[in-house]
Design an enzyme around this catalytic site. Structure first.
Site, mmCIF file in Angstrom:
data_model
loop_
_atom_site.group_PDB
_atom_site.id
_atom_site.type_symbol
_atom_site.label_atom_id
_atom_site.label_comp_id
_atom_site.label_asym_id
_atom_site.label_seq_id
_atom_site.Cartn_x
_atom_site.Cartn_y
_atom_site.Cartn_z
ATOM 1 N N ALA A 201 0.751 4.860 -2.038
ATOM 2 C CA ALA A 201 0.741 5.323 -3.738
ATOM 3 C C ALA A 201 2.109 4.823 -4.550
ATOM 4 O O ALA A 201 1.739 4.069 -5.498
ATOM 5 C CB ALA A 201 0.543 6.968 -3.759
ATOM 6 N N ARG B 87 0.908 -1.221 -0.004
ATOM 7 C CA ARG B 87 0.126 -0.224 -0.127
ATOM 8 C C ARG B 87 1.029 1.272 -0.086
ATOM 9 O O ARG B 87 2.213 1.187 0.033
ATOM 10 C CB ARG B 87 -0.974 -0.112 1.142
ATOM 11 C CG ARG B 87 -0.605 -0.627 2.335
ATOM 12 C CD ARG B 87 0.292 0.202 3.181
ATOM 13 N NE ARG B 87 0.367 1.337 3.432
ATOM 14 C CZ ARG B 87 1.182 2.309 3.584
ATOM 15 N NH1 ARG B 87 2.483 1.998 3.481
ATOM 16 N NH2 ARG B 87 0.951 3.561 3.845
ATOM 17 N N ARG C 214 -7.140 -0.488 -6.801
ATOM 18 C CA ARG C 214 -7.466 0.450 -5.725
ATOM 19 C C ARG C 214 -7.832 1.739 -6.525
ATOM 20 O O ARG C 214 -7.026 2.241 -7.523
ATOM 21 C CB ARG C 214 -6.622 0.661 -4.887
ATOM 22 C CG ARG C 214 -6.591 -0.395 -3.727
ATOM 23 C CD ARG C 214 -5.608 -0.343 -2.586
ATOM 24 N NE ARG C 214 -6.297 0.672 -1.656
ATOM 25 C CZ ARG C 214 -5.453 1.469 -0.699
ATOM 26 N NH1 ARG C 214 -4.181 1.052 -0.376
ATOM 27 N NH2 ARG C 214 -6.166 2.124 0.303
ATOM 28 N N GLN D 174 -1.993 2.670 9.934
ATOM 29 C CA GLN D 174 -0.798 2.639 9.120
ATOM 30 C C GLN D 174 0.391 3.660 9.986
ATOM 31 O O GLN D 174 1.418 3.200 9.939
ATOM 32 C CB GLN D 174 -0.753 3.265 7.916
ATOM 33 C CG GLN D 174 -1.724 2.484 6.922
ATOM 34 C CD GLN D 174 -3.035 2.704 6.792
ATOM 35 O OE1 GLN D 174 -3.659 3.305 7.898
ATOM 36 N NE2 GLN D 174 -3.755 2.490 5.610
ATOM 37 N N ASP E 126 -1.569 10.530 -2.106
ATOM 38 C CA ASP E 126 -2.141 9.563 -3.007
ATOM 39 C C ASP E 126 -2.509 10.099 -4.419
ATOM 40 O O ASP E 126 -2.311 9.400 -5.584
ATOM 41 C CB ASP E 126 -3.279 8.851 -2.730
ATOM 42 C CG ASP E 126 -2.899 8.100 -1.560
ATOM 43 O OD1 ASP E 126 -2.995 8.548 -0.086
ATOM 44 O OD2 ASP E 126 -2.558 6.869 -1.531
HETATM 45 O O1 MRU Z 1 -4.300 3.135 2.311
HETATM 46 P P1 MRU Z 1 -2.954 3.369 2.275
HETATM 47 O O2 MRU Z 1 -2.239 2.875 3.410
HETATM 48 O O3 MRU Z 1 -2.501 2.983 0.741
HETATM 49 O O4 MRU Z 1 -2.657 4.920 2.048
HETATM 50 C C1 MRU Z 1 -1.303 5.530 2.187
HETATM 51 C C2 MRU Z 1 -1.395 7.078 1.912
HETATM 52 O O5 MRU Z 1 -2.301 7.510 2.400
HETATM 53 C C3 MRU Z 1 -0.072 7.733 2.037
HETATM 54 O O6 MRU Z 1 0.146 8.753 2.995
HETATM 55 C C4 MRU Z 1 0.079 8.115 0.538
HETATM 56 O O7 MRU Z 1 -0.134 6.963 -0.301
HETATM 57 C C5 MRU Z 1 1.504 8.451 0.351
HETATM 58 S S1 MRU Z 1 2.847 7.104 0.553
HETATM 59 C C6 MRU Z 1 4.285 7.838 0.016
#
Ligand code: MRU
Length: 348
Positions: free
Chosen positions: A49, A47, A91, A199, A240
């Protein structure tokens, strides 16, 4: 290089650290088709981005290898279309996923047929290596604009995990944190736990402690109080998707932090590579927000924490309007007070 194999090529397969098991277990899984990689993205094995972008690129590469092994001899574009579509739908919010597909797809037609699998793998590896370099450059550029308090550590608040785990390595927001540690020597991180998926607690705290960075964990609702005590110098988050006007999609709760930061006169910095900027989406209203399963909210660590029958919403991301963003740090430079014009100039 990353200290974790977030999404790499190993033994002719895509190898990824299973982030669902952190911080308790470090288990690596291997994937052999686009379907398997898409399932891994959807189920949060991988997970963040840029990490999703890398996994997607390797997913395309492994699908081509799978077809080649079956002795396939038709049109690559046609044969790969179902796999690409499955990946595209895994996603919706992180634009790095479609960015990676848009970079891989043209190679299906522009490469001599028998070289397609190897060329796709090479491109996936390019994407991975470029992402690490982008993170390092954006980290350095972002660190240069941070406040520099005298005689005490710089206190950085972050949300979710925008670290090495969320990229090919080093991190975006946590790339800024790492570069700040090297530049200023004395820093402290406040990590919000990031309900419902945790997270911040599970991944950011784990990753930063592994890197010996002084880290304090907060529940999300504590952020305003901690800011009001004057304990935070700057908020740094990942993203993201950034719309053409500078509106920022990031993990649910980011918008709240931006409002709080404004209220307390704290700079709010977003770190993200150009692969996260979506010039085709004019503003935040056009960014699709993933709605995740309700049991992530009604349960905590597998145990029910709310009564049966309660209504639930679980949007995984929110939109922070550009006007609340002090600066966006990218590998091509830092944009302060983001606007359509300034964001376009990054691509010039
Ligand atoms: O749902 P996730 O864990 O994929 O969400 C991740 C985020 O919101 C991060 O802050 C974003 O992807 C930036 S990652 C460098």
């Amino acid at each position: 290089m990353s200290i974790f194999d977030v999404a790499v090529w190993k033994n002719g397969r895509v190898c990824m650290l299973d982030q669902r098991l952190l911080p308790h277990e470090e288990v690596y899984l291997e994937f052999s088709s686009a379907q398997e990689v898409a399932d891994a993205i959807r189920s949060m094995v991988v997970r963040g981005a840029p990490a999703i972008g890398c996994a997607t690129a390797f997913g395309v590469a492994v699908e081509a290898q799978r077809l080649a092994k079956q002795g396939f001899s038709g049109s690559w574009s046609e044969a790969m279309a179902p796999g690409l579509q499955i990946l595209r739908e895994s996603r919706p919010t992180a634009v790095n996923l479609t960015w990676a597909l848009d970079r891989m797809q043209p190679l299906l037609d522009s490469t001599p047929k028998d070289e397609v699998p190897e060329r796709l793998l090479q491109e996936a590896e390019n994407i991975r290596l470029e992402d690490i370099e982008s993170c390092k450059t954006m980290g350095r550029l972002g660190a240069e604009i941070l406040p520099r308090p005298e005689g005490r550590p710089l206190a950085i608040m972050t949300h979710c995990n925008a670290g090495a785990l969320a990229t090919a390595g080093y991190g975006t927001a946590l790339g800024v944190v790492r570069a700040a540690r090297d530049l200023l020597k004395n820093i402290k991180v406040y990590a919000n736990e990031t309900r419902p998926y945790l997270q911040g607690a599970r991944l950011t705290a784990w990753e930063l402690l592994k890197d010996d960075i002084d880290t304090t964990l907060l529940t999300d609702g504590m952020a305003g109080h901690i800011m009001s005590l004057g304990l935070i110098d700057v908020v740094v988050v990942g993203t993201d998707r950034i719309a053409a006007n500078g509106d920022v999609a990031n993990k649910i709760g980011t918008y709240t932090l931006a409002v709080l930061a404004k209220r307390h006169d704290i700079p709010f910095i977003v770190a993200g590579p150009l692969s996260t900027i979506d010039l085709n989406t004019p503003d935040g209203a056009g960014i699709p927000i993933e709605e995740r399963p309700s049991d992530e909210v009604t349960h905590c660590l597998g145990k029910r924490s709310a009564p049966e029958g309660v209504g639930v919403r679980n949007p995984a991301f929110d939109i922070t309007p550009a006007e609340l963003v002090t600066a966006i740090a990218t590998e091509k430079g830092v944009v302060t007070a983001p606007s359509i014009k300034k964001i376009r100039e990054l691509f010039a």
